[in-house]
Design a protein around this motif. Sequence first.
Motif: not given
Length: 123
Positions: A41-50
Amino acid sequence: MQGGHPTSLALIVQNAPYQNREARADVDMALAAVALDFAIRVYFQGSSVVQLVDRRNLSDALLPKGYRAWAALPELGDVRIFAERQWLDFCREQKLELLLPVEALGAAEFRRSWRSCNHVMVL
């Protein structure tokens, strides 16, 4: 795996683009865990989703090509990708297409979801 139950691993990606000189460091950890039969389960927190911006927009976001490797994860095993709802809304507003499907979670859902995993690693 014991008793047929998968061991789950939450990877919380906090690195904003440009923060890490090695574009593949986080995704390499995820690839290794998938190879060991973890449910990831990968959780991109904040701007890391960019980091998940599609190739045609990659240069617009000034990101190195190594970030495209995230797209391979779902094909390799039990992998789900999450991001904070407000950042996914931002990507949509900016017309930034992502490499793979990402599930939106509110702040409370985000914490509750990763806490349900057997193991947690912050990247």
